[in-house]
Design a protein around this motif. Sequence first.
Motif, PDB file in Angstrom:
ATOM      1  N   ALA A   1      19.493  48.768  45.170  1.00 41.71           N
ATOM      2  CA  ALA A   1      20.692  49.251  45.860  1.00 41.71           C
ATOM      3  C   ALA A   1      21.745  48.158  45.864  1.00 41.71           C
ATOM      4  O   ALA A   1      21.444  46.974  45.642  1.00 41.71           O
ATOM      5  CB  ALA A   1      20.356  49.657  47.293  1.00 41.71           C
ATOM      6  N   HIS A   2      22.992  48.546  46.131  1.00 37.39           N
ATOM      7  CA  HIS A   2      24.030  47.550  46.366  1.00 37.39           C
ATOM      8  C   HIS A   2      23.706  46.821  47.672  1.00 37.39           C
ATOM      9  O   HIS A   2      23.487  47.455  48.707  1.00 37.39           O
ATOM     10  CB  HIS A   2      25.398  48.216  46.486  1.00 37.39           C
ATOM     11  CG  HIS A   2      25.820  48.967  45.260  1.00 37.39           C
ATOM     12  ND1 HIS A   2      25.870  48.385  44.014  1.00 37.39           N
ATOM     13  CD2 HIS A   2      26.219  50.254  45.084  1.00 37.39           C
ATOM     14  CE1 HIS A   2      26.295  49.271  43.133  1.00 37.39           C
ATOM     15  NE2 HIS A   2      26.506  50.412  43.751  1.00 37.39           N
ATOM     16  N   HIS A   3      23.677  45.511  47.632  1.00 35.37           N
ATOM     17  CA  HIS A   3      23.334  44.738  48.823  1.00 35.37           C
ATOM     18  C   HIS A   3      24.501  44.750  49.812  1.00 35.37           C
ATOM     19  O   HIS A   3      25.673  44.719  49.404  1.00 35.37           O
ATOM     20  CB  HIS A   3      22.999  43.300  48.422  1.00 35.37           C
ATOM     21  CG  HIS A   3      22.301  42.535  49.485  1.00 35.37           C
ATOM     22  ND1 HIS A   3      22.979  41.782  50.424  1.00 35.37           N
ATOM     23  CD2 HIS A   3      20.978  42.420  49.787  1.00 35.37           C
ATOM     24  CE1 HIS A   3      22.098  41.233  51.240  1.00 35.37           C
ATOM     25  NE2 HIS A   3      20.874  41.590  50.892  1.00 35.37           N
ATOM     26  N   PRO A   4      24.209  44.781  51.122  1.00 36.02           N
ATOM     27  CA  PRO A   4      25.296  44.804  52.102  1.00 36.02           C
ATOM     28  C   PRO A   4      26.214  43.593  52.037  1.00 36.02           C
ATOM     29  O   PRO A   4      27.361  43.662  52.502  1.00 36.02           O
ATOM     30  CB  PRO A   4      24.563  44.896  53.450  1.00 36.02           C
ATOM     31  CG  PRO A   4      23.142  44.564  53.170  1.00 36.02           C
ATOM     32  CD  PRO A   4      22.882  44.934  51.759  1.00 36.02           C
ATOM     33  N   SER A   5      25.766  42.484  51.467  1.00 33.75           N
ATOM     34  CA  SER A   5      26.625  41.305  51.364  1.00 33.75           C
ATOM     35  C   SER A   5      27.836  41.552  50.478  1.00 33.75           C
ATOM     36  O   SER A   5      28.838  40.824  50.574  1.00 33.75           O
ATOM     37  CB  SER A   5      25.833  40.110  50.827  1.00 33.75           C
ATOM     38  OG  SER A   5      25.361  40.357  49.506  1.00 33.75           O
ATOM     39  N   ASP A   6      27.782  42.583  49.616  1.00 37.03           N
ATOM     40  CA  ASP A   6      28.948  42.910  48.793  1.00 37.03           C
ATOM     41  C   ASP A   6      30.162  43.250  49.664  1.00 37.03           C
ATOM     42  O   ASP A   6      31.306  42.951  49.304  1.00 37.03           O
ATOM     43  CB  ASP A   6      28.644  44.102  47.876  1.00 37.03           C
ATOM     44  CG  ASP A   6      27.904  43.693  46.615  1.00 37.03           C
ATOM     45  OD1 ASP A   6      27.587  42.489  46.464  1.00 37.03           O
ATOM     46  OD2 ASP A   6      27.629  44.572  45.771  1.00 37.03           O
ATOM     47  N   LEU A   7      29.925  43.888  50.801  1.00 38.27           N
ATOM     48  CA  LEU A   7      31.032  44.235  51.700  1.00 38.27           C
ATOM     49  C   LEU A   7      31.703  42.975  52.239  1.00 38.27           C
ATOM     50  O   LEU A   7      32.932  42.909  52.367  1.00 38.27           O
ATOM     51  CB  LEU A   7      30.515  45.098  52.851  1.00 38.27           C
ATOM     52  CG  LEU A   7      29.948  46.469  52.485  1.00 38.27           C
ATOM     53  CD1 LEU A   7      29.409  47.159  53.729  1.00 38.27           C
ATOM     54  CD2 LEU A   7      30.994  47.333  51.814  1.00 38.27           C
ATOM     55  N   GLU A   8      30.893  41.963  52.544  1.00 35.20           N
ATOM     56  CA  GLU A   8      31.434  40.720  53.094  1.00 35.20           C
ATOM     57  C   GLU A   8      32.206  39.944  52.038  1.00 35.20           C
ATOM     58  O   GLU A   8      33.126  39.182  52.367  1.00 35.20           O
ATOM     59  CB  GLU A   8      30.281  39.866  53.628  1.00 35.20           C
ATOM     60  CG  GLU A   8      29.453  40.552  54.706  1.00 35.20           C
ATOM     61  CD  GLU A   8      28.140  39.830  54.964  1.00 35.20           C
ATOM     62  OE1 GLU A   8      27.950  38.728  54.402  1.00 35.20           O
ATOM     63  OE2 GLU A   8      27.318  40.364  55.732  1.00 35.20           O
TER      64      GLU A   8
END
Length: 216
Positions: A150-157
């Motif tokens: 999956a796309h890791h949530p750190s991409d949002l940061e």
Amino acid sequence: MTHEHESLPEEMGEDFWNERYRSGERIWSGRPNRHLVAEAGGLSPGRALDVGSGEGADALWLAERGWRVTAVDISFVALDRAAAHAAERAPDVAERITWLEADVTRWSPPTPGFDLVTAQFMHLRPEPRARLFAGLAAAVAPGGELLVVAHHPSDLERGVPRPPDPELFYGGGEVVAALAEGEWEVLVDEARPGEQTLDGTTHTVHDLVVRARRLG
């Protein structure tokens, strides 16, 4: 699945995905996901379940390597397109794949029956996501493996163009939580870096990769 910068409707159901696939001759790259290639390339072929199979690139890659694949997607448009791509390959490749239309948030796979269960970029909301992970884990046969990417949530940061809804992103702990304690060996749980071009700009992105083997 969500792979691009876009606004998300409240319900990404069958109608949404059928219209999405009708919007172009090919939505995805046509290449198998790189993490599937890296993690499953050395496995002995058996029975595989490809959840959220889309236009079929992962299923075709597996079938070409001798796997018998059940490929599941909510969109009949995607499945028809995938079957057409399979028909262009060697006849034995197409024969190894069963295409199945189903909403994976409501469908339960046969358990346990698969030597590999793979789900690539399934970005659901928390409640259906938890049910999905439990169903995927239950579908893995003893000695088989589960692969979730999956796309890791750190991409949002990091400012990567992703759907602006943190609820759709998750870490490896959510996947591991679906695995019965003492019955699994977690082989990989990491945020793996790479590059992706979005809206004409190349970004450093991180993908969550969780790979686990069911003991026995």
